[in-house]
Design an enzyme around this catalytic site. Structure first.
Site, PDB file in Angstrom:
ATOM      1  N   TRP A   1       0.867  -1.179   0.000  1.00  0.00           N
ATOM      2  CA  TRP A   1       0.000   0.000   0.000  1.00  0.00           C
ATOM      3  C   TRP A   1       0.901   1.225   0.000  1.00  0.00           C
ATOM      4  O   TRP A   1       1.892   1.270   0.733  1.00  0.00           O
ATOM      5  CB  TRP A   1      -0.917   0.050   1.229  1.00  0.00           C
ATOM      6  CG  TRP A   1      -1.674   1.354   1.262  1.00  0.00           C
ATOM      7  CD1 TRP A   1      -2.749   1.687   0.499  1.00  0.00           C
ATOM      8  CD2 TRP A   1      -1.366   2.515   2.060  1.00  0.00           C
ATOM      9  NE1 TRP A   1      -3.130   2.983   0.751  1.00  0.00           N
ATOM     10  CE2 TRP A   1      -2.303   3.513   1.708  1.00  0.00           C
ATOM     11  CE3 TRP A   1      -0.401   2.811   3.015  1.00  0.00           C
ATOM     12  CZ2 TRP A   1      -2.300   4.780   2.283  1.00  0.00           C
ATOM     13  CZ3 TRP A   1      -0.394   4.079   3.592  1.00  0.00           C
ATOM     14  CH2 TRP A   1      -1.343   5.051   3.233  1.00  0.00           C
TER      15      TRP A   1
ATOM     16  N   GLU B   1      -2.977  -2.903  -2.700  1.00  0.00           N
ATOM     17  CA  GLU B   1      -4.108  -2.321  -1.958  1.00  0.00           C
ATOM     18  C   GLU B   1      -4.453  -0.914  -2.426  1.00  0.00           C
ATOM     19  O   GLU B   1      -3.638   0.000  -2.383  1.00  0.00           O
ATOM     20  CB  GLU B   1      -3.779  -2.280  -0.463  1.00  0.00           C
ATOM     21  CG  GLU B   1      -4.912  -1.704   0.389  1.00  0.00           C
ATOM     22  CD  GLU B   1      -4.593  -1.699   1.876  1.00  0.00           C
ATOM     23  OE1 GLU B   1      -3.425  -1.957   2.250  1.00  0.00           O
ATOM     24  OE2 GLU B   1      -5.515  -1.437   2.663  1.00  0.00           O
TER      25      GLU B   1
ATOM     26  N   LYS C   1      -7.094   2.604  -2.450  1.00  0.00           N
ATOM     27  CA  LYS C   1      -7.786   3.449  -1.470  1.00  0.00           C
ATOM     28  C   LYS C   1      -8.519   4.550  -2.208  1.00  0.00           C
ATOM     29  O   LYS C   1      -8.082   5.003  -3.265  1.00  0.00           O
ATOM     30  CB  LYS C   1      -6.741   4.038  -0.520  1.00  0.00           C
ATOM     31  CG  LYS C   1      -7.304   4.643   0.749  1.00  0.00           C
ATOM     32  CD  LYS C   1      -6.182   4.927   1.738  1.00  0.00           C
ATOM     33  CE  LYS C   1      -6.748   5.457   3.047  1.00  0.00           C
ATOM     34  NZ  LYS C   1      -5.743   5.574   4.088  1.00  0.00           N
TER      35      LYS C   1
ATOM     36  N   ASP D   1      -9.543  -3.323   1.342  1.00  0.00           N
ATOM     37  CA  ASP D   1      -9.660  -2.846   2.719  1.00  0.00           C
ATOM     38  C   ASP D   1     -11.082  -2.326   2.858  1.00  0.00           C
ATOM     39  O   ASP D   1     -11.509  -1.454   2.081  1.00  0.00           O
ATOM     40  CB  ASP D   1      -8.621  -1.747   2.970  1.00  0.00           C
ATOM     41  CG  ASP D   1      -8.595  -1.297   4.417  1.00  0.00           C
ATOM     42  OD1 ASP D   1      -9.676  -0.964   4.944  1.00  0.00           O
ATOM     43  OD2 ASP D   1      -7.507  -1.265   5.016  1.00  0.00           O
TER      44      ASP D   1
ATOM     45  N   HIS E   1     -11.896   1.434   2.686  1.00  0.00           N
ATOM     46  CA  HIS E   1     -11.301   2.232   1.609  1.00  0.00           C
ATOM     47  C   HIS E   1     -12.229   2.605   0.464  1.00  0.00           C
ATOM     48  O   HIS E   1     -11.777   2.877  -0.645  1.00  0.00           O
ATOM     49  CB  HIS E   1     -10.091   1.492   1.024  1.00  0.00           C
ATOM     50  CG  HIS E   1      -8.882   1.572   1.897  1.00  0.00           C
ATOM     51  ND1 HIS E   1      -7.627   1.215   1.481  1.00  0.00           N
ATOM     52  CD2 HIS E   1      -8.743   1.986   3.183  1.00  0.00           C
ATOM     53  CE1 HIS E   1      -6.761   1.386   2.465  1.00  0.00           C
ATOM     54  NE2 HIS E   1      -7.420   1.849   3.512  1.00  0.00           N
TER      55      HIS E   1
ATOM     56  N   HIS F   1      -8.576  -6.732   4.015  1.00  0.00           N
ATOM     57  CA  HIS F   1      -8.168  -5.982   5.200  1.00  0.00           C
ATOM     58  C   HIS F   1      -9.453  -5.605   5.916  1.00  0.00           C
ATOM     59  O   HIS F   1     -10.148  -4.683   5.483  1.00  0.00           O
ATOM     60  CB  HIS F   1      -7.414  -4.710   4.801  1.00  0.00           C
ATOM     61  CG  HIS F   1      -5.939  -4.897   4.724  1.00  0.00           C
ATOM     62  ND1 HIS F   1      -5.061  -3.851   4.612  1.00  0.00           N
ATOM     63  CD2 HIS F   1      -5.190  -6.023   4.788  1.00  0.00           C
ATOM     64  CE1 HIS F   1      -3.823  -4.330   4.590  1.00  0.00           C
ATOM     65  NE2 HIS F   1      -3.880  -5.640   4.675  1.00  0.00           N
TER      66      HIS F   1
ATOM     67  N   ASP G   1     -12.412   8.320   8.712  1.00  0.00           N
ATOM     68  CA  ASP G   1     -11.400   7.363   9.156  1.00  0.00           C
ATOM     69  C   ASP G   1     -11.705   5.970   8.632  1.00  0.00           C
ATOM     70  O   ASP G   1     -12.832   5.495   8.710  1.00  0.00           O
ATOM     71  CB  ASP G   1     -11.344   7.321  10.685  1.00  0.00           C
ATOM     72  CG  ASP G   1     -10.336   6.295  11.163  1.00  0.00           C
ATOM     73  OD1 ASP G   1      -9.201   6.301  10.659  1.00  0.00           O
ATOM     74  OD2 ASP G   1     -10.688   5.447  12.002  1.00  0.00           O
TER      75      ASP G   1
ATOM     76  N   ASP H   1     -10.070   3.211   9.695  1.00  0.00           N
ATOM     77  CA  ASP H   1      -9.401   2.204  10.519  1.00  0.00           C
ATOM     78  C   ASP H   1      -9.978   1.996  11.912  1.00  0.00           C
ATOM     79  O   ASP H   1      -9.240   1.693  12.846  1.00  0.00           O
ATOM     80  CB  ASP H   1      -7.904   2.568  10.628  1.00  0.00           C
ATOM     81  CG  ASP H   1      -7.247   2.578   9.263  1.00  0.00           C
ATOM     82  OD1 ASP H   1      -7.158   1.506   8.653  1.00  0.00           O
ATOM     83  OD2 ASP H   1      -6.849   3.665   8.791  1.00  0.00           O
TER      84      ASP H   1
ATOM     85  N   ASP I   1      -7.016  -5.022   9.730  1.00  0.00           N
ATOM     86  CA  ASP I   1      -6.230  -3.790   9.598  1.00  0.00           C
ATOM     87  C   ASP I   1      -6.990  -2.632  10.221  1.00  0.00           C
ATOM     88  O   ASP I   1      -7.890  -2.072   9.606  1.00  0.00           O
ATOM     89  CB  ASP I   1      -5.930  -3.491   8.120  1.00  0.00           C
ATOM     90  CG  ASP I   1      -5.199  -2.164   7.959  1.00  0.00           C
ATOM     91  OD1 ASP I   1      -4.627  -1.669   8.939  1.00  0.00           O
ATOM     92  OD2 ASP I   1      -5.210  -1.618   6.834  1.00  0.00           O
TER      93      ASP I   1
HETATM   94  C1  RNT Z   1      -3.774   2.359   4.725  1.00  0.00           C
HETATM   95  C2  RNT Z   1      -3.893   0.912   4.425  1.00  0.00           C
HETATM   96  C3  RNT Z   1      -2.769   0.071   4.933  1.00  0.00           C
HETATM   97  C4  RNT Z   1      -2.369   0.433   6.349  1.00  0.00           C
HETATM   98  C5  RNT Z   1      -1.335  -0.492   6.924  1.00  0.00           C
HETATM   99  C6  RNT Z   1      -0.724   0.055   8.168  1.00  0.00           C
HETATM  100  O1  RNT Z   1      -4.894   3.062   4.429  1.00  0.00           O
HETATM  101  O2  RNT Z   1      -5.096   0.417   4.881  1.00  0.00           O
HETATM  102  O3  RNT Z   1      -3.089  -1.258   4.821  1.00  0.00           O
HETATM  103  O4  RNT Z   1      -3.438   0.506   7.207  1.00  0.00           O
HETATM  104  O5  RNT Z   1      -0.410  -0.809   5.974  1.00  0.00           O
HETATM  105 ZN    ZN Z   2      -5.412  -1.722   4.738  1.00  0.00          ZN
END
Ligand code: RNT
Ligand code: ZN
Length: 420
Positions: A187, A228, A230, A261, A264, A288, A296, A298, A328
């Site tokens: 990523w 990955e 986003k 993810d 994302h 992920h 956010d 995460d 993640d």
């Molecule tokens: C970032 C990605 C990535 C990170 C990690 C820490 O938006 O999701 O995967 O969260 O690599």
């Molecule tokens: Zn991720």
């Protein structure tokens, strides 16, 4: 085993049997599905570089200052071990390149070597878990410009190409040593806060960088590459070089894994809907699991309808061999071990619910055009006693069940993390 848990399981088992589901078989399947648990929840994506990761540059930001964060490799290993003891079933550890065992030496990202990860391999062998890997292209002075592998600055670009090449070599080493394929995720934070004109240029540069990185072939038994995408990040609100379309095209063309993810995408765009569209074409999918909240991406995953839908799509498609499940997220505002465990257990519960689904009944309604019954039965399934199956599973795996695990985290906090 707690007799009440056993009794509840027996009652629940009969209910599922009525629909043709063998719960013992389901649990024997569940325990063999590996979940790759990310190391970076334990220290807010800090890592062990001697100078410490710099926080600006790269759009990764963990908020919160809850006490007790792991300050070094020993503390992180202890915390991961604790978290693992509260998560039933097969696990892998998902490492980032900044988590090498650098022993206090200043090792720049383009200088990392397999030997920096050999103590992790020993550790993983002891715990009988595999290891996955990630290149780290953020929290570094050469990421501050906002561009890494897609940078127009050849010096910057070369540095990061070297880094990712080293990471692939390390992943190959990890997979070979552990005899479990290491999934390596790439990523990059590349993009811009505001309207960008040379969008195509950066994407062409990224493609060129990736082509160079992938010129070395490693055996799939050792390592697999994943890319990955986003939608946007902090500081890359208007333009992200590695967008969904970019990596999807690249992954399909070059037979790489695509990483989805779950935080994302647009808020109304769901990963569960993407899986079956990709299965006919893609080499594999790395998930992920995260939870997007507003800007956010995460937050700690919880047992949402979407998480269950993702797992249901995988199970219905019989695609477990094509999907690699990883977590993640990072939350520094609550007990970090608690956060890990909530997220991982939510992933496992959603998988359990998916495995318990009498899909054949839903399909027969669908095929006979009985669509009210299909929807009605999906609703009925929501009140099936999966919790009784889950708690029995935890007990039989020697892991605290839902009534017990929170106290375990509190005890560890009192005895260990609060003293840091
Ligand atoms: C970032 C990605 C990535 C990170 C990690 C820490 O938006 O999701 O995967 O969260 O690599
Ligand atoms: Zn991720």
């Amino acid at each position: 085993m707690n007799t009440k848990i056993k009794e509840a399981y027996e009652l629940a088992r009969k209910q599922y049997t009525k629909y043709g589901i063998d719960t013992d078989y389901v649990l024997s399947k569940l325990k063999d599905i590996p979940i790759s648990i990310h190391c970076w929840q334990g220290d807010d994506v800090g890592g062990f570089e001697s100078h410490g990761a710099i926080l600006s540059g790269g759009g990764i930001l963990s908020t919160g200052s809850y006490p007790g964060k792991a300050r070094n490799i020993d503390e992180l290993r202890l915390d991961i071990k604790k978290a693992f003891s509260l998560i039933p079933g097969k696990k892998k550890l998902n490492l980032h390149a900044i988590y090498g065992d650098f022993k206090g030496k200043a090792v720049n990202r383009n200088e990392i070597l397999p030997e920096h990860f050999s103590s992790w391999i020993d550790w993983a062998k002891k715990l009988n878990v595999g290891i996955d890997f990630n290149s780290t292209l953020f929290s570094h002075p050469l990421a501050i410009s906002g561009y890494t592998l897609s940078s127009k600055d050849e010096k910057v670009r070369r540095f990061w190409i070297e880094h990712v090449k080293k990471c692939r070599e390390i992943s190959n080493y990890i997979g070979r040593e552990l005899k479990i394929p290491c999934i390596m995720n790439i990523w990059i934070p590349d993009g811009s806060k505001d309207l960008t004109v040379s969008r195509l240029e950066h994407r062409e540069i990224l493609r060129k960088s990736l082509d160079e990185i992938f010129t070395v072939d490693y055996p799939e038994d050792n390592m697999l590459d994943a890319l990955e995408c986003k939608l946007f990040g902090i500081g890359s609100e208007s333009y992200v070089v590695g967008s969904h379309e970019f990596y999807l095209s690249y992954a399909v063309k070059k037979d790489k894994l695509i990483t989805f993810d779950t935080g994302h995408y647009h808020p109304t765009e769901i990963v569960s809907d993407k899986l079956s569209a990709l299965f006919p074409f893609i080499r594999g999918i790395l998930l992920h699991i995260s939870r997007g909240v507003r800007w956010d991406s995460d937050h700690v995953p919880i047992l949402t309808e979407e998480l269950i839908a993702i797992m249901a799509e995988i199970i219905r498609a019989d695609a477990l061999s094509k999907v690699y499940i990883a977590t993640d997220f990072f939350d520094g505002s609550i007990n970090r071990i608690g956060a890990w465990v909530i997220g991982a257990r939510a992933v496992l519960k959603s998988l359990l619910i998916a495995l318990l689904e009498p899909t054949h009944i839903l399909k027969s309604y669908e095929e006979s055009d009985n669509l009210f019954a299909r929807l009605g039965f999906l609703e009925t399934l929501k009140s099936m006693p999966f919790g009784a199956i889950w708690n029995y599973y935890c007990d039989s795996m020697g892991v605290p069940n839902d009534m017990e695990w929170i106290d375990e985290v509190l005890k560890y906090e009192k005895e260990v993390t609060s003293k840091r």
